[in-house]
Design a protein around this motif. Structure first.
Motif, mmCIF file in Angstrom:
data_model
loop_
_atom_site.group_PDB
_atom_site.id
_atom_site.type_symbol
_atom_site.label_atom_id
_atom_site.label_comp_id
_atom_site.label_asym_id
_atom_site.label_seq_id
_atom_site.Cartn_x
_atom_site.Cartn_y
_atom_site.Cartn_z
ATOM 1 N N PRO A 349 0.753 -1.052 0.065
ATOM 2 C CA PRO A 349 -0.204 -0.025 0.013
ATOM 3 C C PRO A 349 0.885 1.226 -0.166
ATOM 4 O O PRO A 349 1.995 1.257 0.279
ATOM 5 C CB PRO A 349 -0.718 -0.308 1.324
ATOM 6 N N ILE A 350 0.244 2.457 -0.399
ATOM 7 C CA ILE A 350 0.959 3.497 -0.329
ATOM 8 C C ILE A 350 1.571 3.802 1.035
ATOM 9 O O ILE A 350 2.774 4.218 1.196
ATOM 10 C CB ILE A 350 -0.028 4.888 -0.557
ATOM 11 N N LYS A 351 0.842 3.736 2.098
ATOM 12 C CA LYS A 351 1.613 4.093 3.386
ATOM 13 C C LYS A 351 2.813 3.446 3.850
ATOM 14 O O LYS A 351 3.656 4.024 4.309
ATOM 15 C CB LYS A 351 0.556 3.790 4.514
ATOM 16 N N GLU A 352 2.869 2.128 3.322
ATOM 17 C CA GLU A 352 4.269 1.464 3.428
ATOM 18 C C GLU A 352 5.485 1.503 2.509
ATOM 19 O O GLU A 352 6.561 1.805 3.045
ATOM 20 C CB GLU A 352 3.641 -0.385 3.351
ATOM 21 N N ASN A 353 4.808 2.238 1.148
ATOM 22 C CA ASN A 353 5.998 2.711 0.390
ATOM 23 C C ASN A 353 6.501 3.880 0.796
ATOM 24 O O ASN A 353 7.571 4.391 0.575
ATOM 25 C CB ASN A 353 5.314 2.675 -1.110
ATOM 26 N N LEU A 354 5.582 4.626 1.574
ATOM 27 C CA LEU A 354 6.060 6.098 2.106
ATOM 28 C C LEU A 354 7.024 6.035 3.225
ATOM 29 O O LEU A 354 7.785 6.667 3.473
ATOM 30 C CB LEU A 354 4.858 6.755 2.446
ATOM 31 N N LYS A 363 10.398 6.617 15.023
ATOM 32 C CA LYS A 363 8.958 7.262 14.784
ATOM 33 C C LYS A 363 8.072 6.313 14.172
ATOM 34 O O LYS A 363 6.918 6.326 14.324
ATOM 35 C CB LYS A 363 9.579 8.250 13.771
ATOM 36 N N TYR A 364 8.608 5.037 13.637
ATOM 37 C CA TYR A 364 7.556 4.116 12.949
ATOM 38 C C TYR A 364 7.573 2.820 13.542
ATOM 39 O O TYR A 364 6.913 1.879 13.260
ATOM 40 C CB TYR A 364 7.923 3.924 11.443
ATOM 41 N N ASP A 373 -0.417 3.518 13.780
ATOM 42 C CA ASP A 373 -1.041 4.673 14.021
ATOM 43 C C ASP A 373 -0.163 5.945 13.471
ATOM 44 O O ASP A 373 -0.576 6.690 12.810
ATOM 45 C CB ASP A 373 -1.555 5.038 15.544
ATOM 46 N N ALA A 374 1.210 5.866 13.972
ATOM 47 C CA ALA A 374 2.032 6.928 13.706
ATOM 48 C C ALA A 374 2.159 6.712 11.919
ATOM 49 O O ALA A 374 2.353 7.871 11.324
ATOM 50 C CB ALA A 374 3.332 6.777 14.135
#
Length: 505
Positions: A349-354, A363-364, A373-374
């Motif tokens: 997904p986009i969020k994991e690629n980011l 931070k993650y 959530d972060a």
């Protein structure tokens, strides 16, 4: 007379409508440009005309006769030829052998002299200046493009579809190619030109059809329009691709390359003893025809390819033999040349690629557990800031358009807050709207006093963004020029020649 009429064409892929009620016509002897953003439906429409796709609604007429275009063989039989963006030539064969490859007219036993004479006849008729007995690997890409056109001409095509024909050509080669294309149009050949380069449309086309979101916005005569009007039709708003940087207050060198030599995959020197620096607040552009060592240079800087000799310094620290992770930690970010193979995991997904490359950051992550959530919260911020569409952070990267995929990569690499940003072909294959966005972000990094190294085969891009420009040919720098250097000089240097060479000739 219209040699092609496509009336009310619609094409669906499942529930997705790629073309909706599209009408398009091509007149005899004209050069008709087809423009539009990525996903606008241009390629789908031309694939329908060439028989690669069947349309769901509408009709196609060739010279007034309705035709069921259900395969490329039908298109070829109707005099339609398509020259694809990526060459389909066999390097180990000669020009003549490539031209006649697969043609029954070549016969069971090749009469090479007779076949060469046929190629020479086409050559002299249209000024192609191609040597029939030369091997493909021996000739420059500009000539290879002409060989592709010879292939369709030899198959008696009178309607030519040219897909991004100048993507890897020097300015001089572009002029030579279009001289030949113009000669074809004067002979009555009809040509459809798919290109994202406005200058080519305005300089060489007779009419232009602009598509947006699967529909035709308008068809106009080139003489009655201009670049701003075409851009507005393509994206629905004004677009600014003019040079946006002036002057420069440059600081200390952040990237220093000294006597660097890098080998290619064949074990040959692709980069030969090159040296240069990129300073704070500076964009240095490296221009050249594709295949002259640009990719190997970029890969060596980021750590994807070993350096055979020389030094690479990031912010004053020696990183020549350092890992990719160390280089990232030292402040290097990288926009790769191939977003599918090197920039994204398309199934993620986009969020994991980011967060790729930063997934271990506190931070993650907390220990072995991801802080979901972060990750989600930050991904939503980046998606909004970089205008990624759709804005669903759970959407897989492989489902995005090319422009939105590039925005995800750009967001991730800029989010690292790098000292040095290495951008390799950052707008290749992007539409004009996405191109404008990416270029503005590179300029913003310059304004933040970052060092930006731009490696691109798009000369317009190099000229519009760079403080200094280095021309790479056959692995070596031919010289350093400024953005306002005459195009003739660019052309000479990109072809490995200098003004002094021309004087000697």
């Amino acid at each position: 007379m219209n040699v092609v009429e496509m009336r009310h064409i619609s094409k669906y892929f499942g529930s997705f409508c790629a073309n909706k009620d599209v009408s398009f016509s091509l007149e005899e002897g004209e050069i008709h440009a087809l423009l539009g953003e990525n996903g606008a439906g241009k390629s789908t429409l031309m694939n329908i005309l060439y028989g690669l796709y069947m349309h769901n609604e509408g009709t196609i007429l060739i010279r007034g006769e309705e035709v069921r275009m259900d395969s490329p063989s039908v298109a070829i039989s109707k005099g339609i030829g398509m020259v694809h963006q990526h060459f389909m030539l066999i390097p180990q064969l000669t020009v003549t052998e490539n031209v006649f490859l697969g043609m029954k007219e070549a016969g069971l036993v090749l009469d090479r002299r007779s076949l060469q004479r046929q190629v020479e006849t086409l050559n002299s008729r249209y000024g192609f200046n191609v040597k029939p007995d030369a091997y493909i690997w021996q000739i420059p890409v500009g000539v290879q493009q002409k060989v592709e056109i010879l292939k369709v001409l030899m198959r008696q095509a009178r309607i030519l579809i040219l897909d991004e024909p100048t993507a890897v050509l020097t300015p001089d080669e572009v002029v030579e190619l279009f001289d030949s294309v113009k000669a074809l149009s004067r002979e009555g050949y009809s040509i459809i030109l798919i290109t994202h380069k406005m200058g080519e449309v305005l300089s060489y086309a007779d009419r232009v059809t602009v598509m947006r979101q699967g529909r035709v916005v308008d068809t106009v005569k080139v003489a009655d329009t201009d670049e701003k009007a075409l851009a507005r039709m393509m994206v629905g708003r004004d677009v600014d691709l003019e040079r946006q940087i002036t002057g420069g207050d440059f600081g200390a060198p952040l990237l220093e390359i000294s006597n660097l030599t890098v080998k290619n995959d064949k074990g040959l020197d692709a980069v030969k003893d090159v040296s240069f620096t990129v300073r704070e607040g500076e964009i240095v552009g490296i221009a050249g025809v594709d295949g002259n060592g640009q990719l190997e240079l970029g890969e060596a800087i980021v750590g994807l390819r070993p350096a055979e000799a020389g030094e690479i310094l990031l912010c004053g620290r020696q990183v020549t033999q350092a890992s990719i992770r160390t280089r990232l930690d030292e402040g290097l970010s990288h926009i790769p040349d191939d977003r599918h193979k090197k920039g994204l995991v398309l199934q993620f997904p986009i969020k994991e690629n980011l967060i790729m490359g930063m997934q271990r950051s506190p931070k993650y992550a907390k220990g072995i557990f991801m802080r979901r959530d972060a990750i989600d919260a930050h991904a939503k911020e980046l998606v909004e800031e970089f205008d990624v569409r759709p804005a669903d952070i759970s959407y897989t990267a492989g489902g995005l358009s090319g422009g939105n995929q590039q925005k995800v990569i750009l967001a991730r690499e800029v989010d690292r807050a790098p000292n040095v940003l290495l951008a390799i072909q950052p707008t290749r294959g992007l539409d004009i709207g996405a191109t404008e966005f990416v270029r503005k972000k590179l300029v913003e990094e310059r304004e933040k006093k970052k060092a930006v190294l731009l490696i691109s085969t798009d000369l317009d891009e190099i000229i519009s963004l760079s403080d200094r420009i280095l021309i790479l040919y056959n692995g070596s720098f031919m010289g350093e020029v400024q953005y306002d250097t005459p195009l003739e000089v660019f052309s000479l240097l990109m072809a490995g020649r200098t003004a002094r060479d021309e004087e000697v000739v």
